[in-house]
Each structure stands twice: as C-alpha cells, then as structure tokens.
Write an enzyme that holds these catalytic residues in place. Structure first.
Site, mmCIF file in Angstrom:
data_model
loop_
_atom_site.group_PDB
_atom_site.id
_atom_site.type_symbol
_atom_site.label_atom_id
_atom_site.label_comp_id
_atom_site.label_asym_id
_atom_site.label_seq_id
_atom_site.Cartn_x
_atom_site.Cartn_y
_atom_site.Cartn_z
ATOM 1 N N ASP A 17 6.745 14.519 -42.522
ATOM 2 C CA ASP A 17 5.404 15.066 -42.442
ATOM 3 C C ASP A 17 4.576 14.210 -41.506
ATOM 4 O O ASP A 17 4.493 12.994 -41.666
ATOM 5 C CB ASP A 17 4.755 15.087 -43.837
ATOM 6 N N GLU A 39 7.915 19.996 -39.460
ATOM 7 C CA GLU A 39 7.173 21.255 -39.444
ATOM 8 C C GLU A 39 6.778 21.604 -38.020
ATOM 9 O O GLU A 39 6.578 20.725 -37.183
ATOM 10 C CB GLU A 39 5.947 21.164 -40.330
ATOM 11 N N CYS A 99 -0.638 19.440 -59.227
ATOM 12 C CA CYS A 99 -0.203 20.808 -59.497
ATOM 13 C C CYS A 99 -0.940 21.333 -60.725
ATOM 14 O O CYS A 99 -0.981 20.678 -61.765
ATOM 15 C CB CYS A 99 1.305 20.845 -59.709
ATOM 16 N N CYS A 112 2.147 22.568 -63.468
ATOM 17 C CA CYS A 112 2.987 21.651 -64.228
ATOM 18 C C CYS A 112 2.407 20.246 -64.325
ATOM 19 O O CYS A 112 2.978 19.379 -64.979
ATOM 20 C CB CYS A 112 4.396 21.590 -63.639
ATOM 21 N N ASP A 162 0.856 13.680 -48.607
ATOM 22 C CA ASP A 162 1.819 13.712 -47.503
ATOM 23 C C ASP A 162 3.258 13.642 -48.016
ATOM 24 O O ASP A 162 4.159 14.269 -47.471
ATOM 25 C CB ASP A 162 1.557 12.557 -46.537
HETATM 26 ZN ZN LIG Z 1 4.087 22.055 -60.211
#
Ligand SMILES: [Zn+2]
Length: 357
Positions: free
Chosen positions: A110, A200, A272, A275, A282
C-alpha cells in the site's frame, strides 16, 4: 531524410555522441585509461579526466571481453557525463540475478503519504513499513522560490539570467536525485525480500487535480516506484500483480471482508463496524491487496526469469561458447550497459552507468 536539424545551444540537455573507429594499425579512437587510469580519450577532444573508477572496464577491454562502440557526452545540471557503450560478453552466471524459489504468498503493497509504503501478507503479517519518506520538493520549496524569483528579475537574454537559470536547474536536479535514491532503496528492499507483490492501480493524474494533495502526491512519486518494482521483479523472476483500481482496499475489513462506508483520510485506524476488527489503516489496505491477489492470481504466469540481459553477439563463429567469452564474476557491470566512469567534484553519482566528467 532532408536537411539535418541542428541542435540548439539552449537545450536543457546538451549532448553528442562519437563513434569508436579503429585505425588500420588497430588502435581504437575511444580509449579508457590511456594516460592515467581514470581518463577517457575521445577523438578530437583528447584525454579527459573522469571521476569514476575505470578498473573493471579497462580489464574487460584489455582481455577483449568488451569492445567500445561509442561514447555519449552529456551536459546536465552543470555536470558533464560520458557514457561508454560497449559490446560485451555474456555475464558470468554468478553475476546474474539469481532466479528465486517462490517463498511466501502474495504480499500487498500500500502506497501512502503518511507511511510511504506498507507491505503485508494475506494473513495480516506486516512485512515492511517505510515511514517518513523524504519530501525533497517540499523541503526545498523556500530555496526554489528564491532561485526562480532571481531568474525572472534578471534581464532577458543576459548572462546573469543564464547563470541564475543554471542555478535553478542544479537545484531541481538535486531534488530529483534525493527522490530517486530513496525510491531505489525502497524498491530494492521490496523486490529482494518478496517475490510476489500486489500493488494497487492508482489514478495518480486524478489525485493531482486535488489541489490540497497534488504537491504531496507528486513529491511521493508513486508512479516511479511502480515502474521500478515492475522491471526489478522481472530481473529477479518475481511477480507484480496490479490490483483492480475499483477494489475498495481501504474500506474493506481484512478480517471479515465487510465493506464499510468511505473512511476519511485523517482517520489513521481502521475499525470494522461488523466484527470490531481494528488495525492501522494502511496495514489493513495492504492485507486486502494481498488477499485480492491470492484470489485472482492463484496460478501465476511465469515471467521470464532474470537471465543475462545482453545484446552481445556471439562473434567468432557459432560454435559452443567457451568460458573465455564470458565475463568473470568481478567484471564490470550489470548486463545492459557496462559502467563507464564518473568524474567531477566528489559528489554522489547521477547514475551507475554514467561517467561524470
Ligand atoms: Zn470486520
């Protein structure tokens, strides 16, 4: 072909090339180390002292393992460089890039502004992190403004103006050299330790239209890093996988694959919502790139392994090659261009295969 176009004296890059001719007595017109070891003799110019060590080149020439075809003399940013083009024997096996055995899986890379490069494997192990990249253009901006102002204040066409412009040119060359050195260090580090890289595809031109980011993005020179990684992976027989530019690598949770809403740039930690996974922004992106490559390139196409890159003709018939035709492991150069010699004020090299006068 028409009438020849003459070169202008005002070009940024002044250069000329002379071919090496051999006299009937068998004497070449371009010679290295004729009088003193660190000299190059050019036809019509004579012997000039050079900066770089010429020992390995001289040894190859003396043993007939290399033949000088031409020499190009270049003037750039106040420094003279002579590059000697040779036809050389194949590289010794020990001097070639060694094809590596595949070790790890894919490693996501990245590129960013806070951390220049973050690399991680698909299972979330960080392998490389390069923080605090030099920002040569930003740190040199004060001086650059002063020098540029000095140029426009001088009378057009005057000697003073030409001198001021040359000063500004040397400044730009220095900025470029700092950047180039850093990029080579990073790309070497990546290529030597990982044989499968996923990177990327960035719309860098698009990013340059954002005036808050443009200067920083341009200074980071991500495109050049990708270019170096591509050819260096080919040398080593590694792989570089371009990841689809629409793949949401920063928004996806690398643990549960939930795609979140856009994460603002200032938010350095990815959290997140589904979860509760927390990771550096990064690092999360790098892991996602590795996962994407694992999914899409389970079986990789074998790139040509990094054998000797040479344009040398076999010469002397087409029989089997003997050891005598091969360069020794200590002989000069990586294959495409044998190193010339460098000269001038004791400063850093501009490039490996050039000679600074
Ligand atoms: Zn997650």
């Amino acid at each position: 072909m028409g009438f020849p176009r003459f070169k202008s004296k005002k070009r940024a890059l002044l250069s000329f090339r002379v071919r090496c001719k051999t006299s009937t007595a068998g004497r070449a017109s371009i010679r290295v180390g004729d009088h003193a070891p660190r000299t190059v003799t050019l036809p019509g110019i004579g012997t000039v002292a050079v900066r770089q060590d010429t020992r390995r080149l001289r040894r190859m020439l003396a043993k007939g393992r290399a033949k000088i075809l031409s020499a190009t003399v270049t003037h750039r940013a106040g420094r003279w460089t002579v590059s000697v083009t040779c036809e050389a024997a194949d590289l010794h096996a020990a001097a070639c890039h060694q094809p590596r055995t595949p070790t790890t899986g894919w490693v996501g890379v990245d590129r960013g502004l806070t951390a220049f490069v973050v690399a991680a494997t698909a299972d979330g192990t960080p392998t490389l992190r390069v923080d605090d990249p030099p920002r040569p253009a930003r740190s040199a901006m004060v001086r650059q403004r002063r020098l540029a102002r000095a140029v426009t204040r001088k009378q057009r066409g005057s000697r003073n103006r030409a001198d001021a412009a040359a000063r500004l040119g040397r400044h730009h060359a220095r900025v470029a050299a700092i950047r180039r050195r850093f990029l080579h260090e990073v790309s070497n580090k990546l290529v030597k330790t990982h044989d499968r890289l996923a990177i990327e595809t960035l719309t860098i031109t698009g990013m340059l239209t954002n005036r808050h980011l443009a200067a920083a993005v341009a200074d980071a020179s991500w495109g050049e890093l990708a270019r170096q990684l591509t050819y260096k992976q080919q040398w080593h027989g590694g792989h570089l996988c371009p990841v689809d530019r629409w793949y949401p690598s920063t928004k996806t949770c690398s643990a549960c694959r939930t795609v979140a809403a856009a994460v603002p740039l200032g938010q350095r930690v990815f959290t997140c919502q589904a979860c509760g996974y927390r990771a550096d922004r990064d690092l999360n992106a790098a892991v996602n790139l590795a996962i994407w490559a694992e999914q899409h390139h389970a079986r990789v196409r074998d790139l040509p392994a990094g054998g000797p890159v040479t344009k040398a003709r076999r010469g002397k018939g087409s029989g089997p090659r003997t050891r005598a035709d091969e360069t020794g492991p200590d002989d000069a150069g990586t294959a495409p261009t044998p190193p010339g010699v460098r000269h001038g004020r004791p400063r850093r090299a501009l490039s490996h295969n050039s000679t600074e006068l």
